[in-house]
Scaffold this active site. Structure first.
Site, PDB file in Angstrom:
ATOM      1  N   TYR A 462      30.795  26.653 -30.029  1.00  0.00           N
ATOM      2  CA  TYR A 462      29.353  26.492 -30.162  1.00  0.00           C
ATOM      3  C   TYR A 462      28.814  25.559 -29.055  1.00  0.00           C
ATOM      4  O   TYR A 462      27.789  25.803 -28.438  1.00  0.00           O
ATOM      5  CB  TYR A 462      28.968  25.931 -31.533  1.00  0.00           C
ATOM      6  CG  TYR A 462      27.486  25.686 -31.587  1.00  0.00           C
ATOM      7  CD1 TYR A 462      27.006  24.374 -31.472  1.00  0.00           C
ATOM      8  CD2 TYR A 462      26.584  26.742 -31.656  1.00  0.00           C
ATOM      9  CE1 TYR A 462      25.647  24.151 -31.444  1.00  0.00           C
ATOM     10  CE2 TYR A 462      25.228  26.523 -31.628  1.00  0.00           C
ATOM     11  CZ  TYR A 462      24.757  25.224 -31.529  1.00  0.00           C
ATOM     12  OH  TYR A 462      23.421  24.987 -31.489  1.00  0.00           O
ATOM     13  N   GLU A 463      29.567  24.476 -28.822  1.00  0.00           N
ATOM     14  CA  GLU A 463      29.152  23.535 -27.773  1.00  0.00           C
ATOM     15  C   GLU A 463      29.067  24.240 -26.424  1.00  0.00           C
ATOM     16  O   GLU A 463      28.117  24.087 -25.673  1.00  0.00           O
ATOM     17  CB  GLU A 463      30.159  22.378 -27.655  1.00  0.00           C
ATOM     18  CG  GLU A 463      30.123  21.447 -28.843  1.00  0.00           C
ATOM     19  CD  GLU A 463      31.232  20.412 -28.789  1.00  0.00           C
ATOM     20  OE1 GLU A 463      31.392  19.689 -29.773  1.00  0.00           O
ATOM     21  OE2 GLU A 463      31.928  20.315 -27.749  1.00  0.00           O
ATOM     22  N   LEU A 464      30.102  25.018 -26.161  1.00  0.00           N
ATOM     23  CA  LEU A 464      30.136  25.722 -24.875  1.00  0.00           C
ATOM     24  C   LEU A 464      28.970  26.696 -24.767  1.00  0.00           C
ATOM     25  O   LEU A 464      28.267  26.741 -23.753  1.00  0.00           O
ATOM     26  CB  LEU A 464      31.472  26.459 -24.721  1.00  0.00           C
ATOM     27  CG  LEU A 464      31.614  27.270 -23.446  1.00  0.00           C
ATOM     28  CD1 LEU A 464      31.534  26.357 -22.217  1.00  0.00           C
ATOM     29  CD2 LEU A 464      32.909  28.066 -23.429  1.00  0.00           C
TER      30      LEU A 464
END
Ligand code: NAG
Ligand code: NAG
Ligand code: NAG
Ligand code: NAG
Length: 562
Positions: A462-464
């Protein structure tokens, strides 16, 4: 020219022989103490009466006429047509009569006192004027006494300047000047020829003085332009050219350019104000420029004329412009030299460019430090970088975790003054993790992703993806990829990463990358936003990045994606 000169000499000789050796003047003044003679001028018609007896008389006012003979006065001698005095004295003053048959001739003789303080008598001078720059000749000729002269001395203002005892020169003294030179103003003065004459065992002097005046040729020189009458000037079309015309002039002379055409002058041709200076010889030196701007075809093969003029005369010079033939405008050596310089210059430029590429990172870092650049002040963001890493730490991922949570903050925050956002440290437990991460990424200028094989776990993905969205769609963030352990296969990364502008891979050996000065940190700083800060003082350049208790095994390899 030569013939004319010869004729002149001939005329002078005739003149000398007829009028100097015989005494044609009626009133004569002479100086006491010098040999003197009176000679009757025999004309051709009088030749027949030659056989007649000749008598000489002197009339001395009240005393009436006295016939002269050698017996009456020892200083006097009679020779056919002439009466000689050896020398003439003050009381020889009076009227003298020559009588031959029914022909009578009379002269009035005045004898003046010798000036004790001068080598000549002022009232006995012969005036002579010479133009400056013309030939000044002093001829010491005494035709009547010619054969008796044994020495000639020449004085200028009573100082001896020449002397001759040369028989041949004396014999030719009516053509052989003692002085012959170009007249200068300083040559002006009294020139006295003193002839020494032997007579009856005595030596007599005869003095003949010229009053020489040197004339400045102010009023009678013709204006003279300097240089050839016809000049061809090579020009390049489009260039400016100036024609310089100069002349020697009189006071009243002037020069001008003639560049008129039937339909008026060319608009690009202009006569400039001239200059004029006085020469030491009393002439004027003048020059005037004709300026032709931006030479065009019209100006070629046209005769621009410079004229010098005064009341008496004119002189004209022509200037014709020709187009310069190409190919000859650069001499060979200049061309080769130019080529060598050009090649050297391009080599130098190439080297500089290559060096610039190789040391681009250093240059940029140096430039940032030098200029004190800071691009973090106005964008309203809180963090310089959001650090994304694998959170569920397994023993084999220990080093990656430690790198992200400890090493990165230690170096980037403590040493280089950046502010990082690290989930474990900066995010409060509980709350909506996904929203939280999204807003933290929005508040960050970079996202640093510490890759590992198992990176693509759910939470991290998700961060990426959030970062990629910001980077690619919003273009508000840049992604920095750190490859911590060597990864041979990147297929697990999303395709969209390949859309990022550029990517580069740097292999990092553990030992080499420990220093803050190493490539790794430089490259990382290069990718981080520029930020003005003061490095903490006293910190060693080579500081152990990993605490001594930690052990690093194998190689560290880093690749950064931007
Ligand atoms: C010599 O010539 C100068 C200039 O012409 C004149 O001024 C001067 O009176 C002359 N001297 C004599 C003695 O004639
Ligand atoms: C003739 O002139 C020379 C120098 O010019 C002088 O020494 C000599 O005494 C003069 N002689 C006479 C007779 O005046
Ligand atoms: C023109 O030529 C003369 C003589 O060569 C020189 O004295 C003068 O300075 C020149 N003028 C310019 C403007 O070059
Ligand atoms: C310059 O002189 C030449 C020859 O005397 C003449 O043909 C030409 O027309 C003159 N040029 C000008 C501009 O007067």
């Amino acid at each position: 020219m030569c013939q004319r000169e010869f004729l002149l000499v001939l005329l002078v000789r005739i003149f000398v022989h007829t009028s100097e050796t015989c005494t044609s003047r009626l009133n004569i003044t002479t100086v006491e103490g010098e040999p003197f003679y009176l000679k009757f001028c025999l004309s051709s018609s009088e030749h027949e009466s030659e056989s007649n007896t000749i008598r000489w008389y002197k009339s001395n006012g009240s005393q009436g006429q006295v016939e002269l003979n050698s017996r009456s006065l020892p200083r006097i001698s009679l020779h056919n047509f002439s009466l000689e005095f050896w020398p003439v004295e003050l009381d020889d003053k009076g009227s003298y009569f020559f009588q031959m048959g029914n022909i009578t001739k009379v002269w009035n003789l005045n004898v003046v006192r010798r000036n004790k303080h001068s080598c000549f008598a002022k009232n006995q001078v012969i005036s002579k004027t010479v133009e400056v720059e013309k030939t000044l000749k002093i001829l010491c000729a005494s035709s009547y006494f010619q054969g008796l002269i044994h020495r000639i001395r020449l004085y200028k203002d009573c100082e001896k300047i020449a002397e001759t005892q040369d028989y041949k020169k004396i014999a030719e003294s009516d053509t052989n000047p003692l002085i012959q030179k170009n007249a200068e103003f300083k040559d002006q003065g009294y020139y006295s020829c003193v002839f020494s004459i032997h007579h009856n065992g005595k030596v007599f002097n005869i003095t003949k003085t010229f009053n020489v005046t040197i004339l400045g040729d102010r009023n009678n020189i013709i204006p003279a332009l300097l240089g050839p009458k016809l000049n061809y000037v090579e020009v390049e079309l489009g260039k400016d050219v100036q024609l310089n015309c100069s002349a020697l002039l009189n006071e009243d002379g002037y020069i001008y350019w003639n560049f008129q055409r039937e339909n008026g002058p060319d608009p690009n041709v202009q006569e400039e104000n001239g200059m004029r200076i006085r020469t030491p010889e009393g002439k004027w030196f003048a020059s005037k420029i004709l300026r032709i701007k931006n030479v065009n075809e019209n100006n070629l093969n046209f005769s621009y004329n410079c004229t010098a003029t005064n009341e008496a005369d004119t002189d004209t010079q022509r200037y014709i412009l020709l187009e310069k033939t190409h190919g000859t405008d650069l001499p060979g050596h200049v061309f080769t030299g130019g080529m060598i310089i050009a090649v050297l210059l391009s080599v130098v430029v190439m080297c500089l460019v290559i060096l610039g590429i190789i040391y681009r990172v250093d240059l940029v870092l140096f430039y940032r430090r030098f200029m004190g650049r800071d691009e973090t002040l106005t964008d309203g963001k809180t963090y310089d970088a959001f650090v994304s890493y694998l959170k569920e730490s397994r023993p084999e991922d220990g080093e990656e975790h430690m790198f992200a949570v400890e090493v990165l903050p230690r170096v980037l925050e403590k040493h280089f003054g950046y502010k990082l956002c690290i989930f474990e440290r900066d995010v409060m437990p509980g709350g909506a993790v996904v929203d939280e991460i999204h807003s933290l990424i929005q508040k960050s200028r970079r996202i640093i992703i510490v890759l590992s094989k198992r990176y693509m776990s759910d939470a991290v993905r998700y961060e990426l993806e959030s970062g990629l969205h910001e980077a690619l769609v919003e273009r508000k963030i840049k992604i920095i990829l750190i490859e911590f352990t060597p990864i041979s296969d990147f297929t697990f990364l999303p395709q969209s990463l390949k859309l990022l502008k550029s990517h580069r891979v740097l292999k990092w050996k553990a030992e080499k990358s420990l220093s803050y000065n190493s490539r790794f940190w430089k490259n990382l700083l290069y990718l981080m936003p520029a930020k003005a800060f003061k490095p903490a003082e006293g910190e060693s350049e080579i500081l152990p990045i990993f605490s001594t208790t930690e052990k690093l095994h194998g190689e560290l390899s880093v690749s950064a994606y931007l």
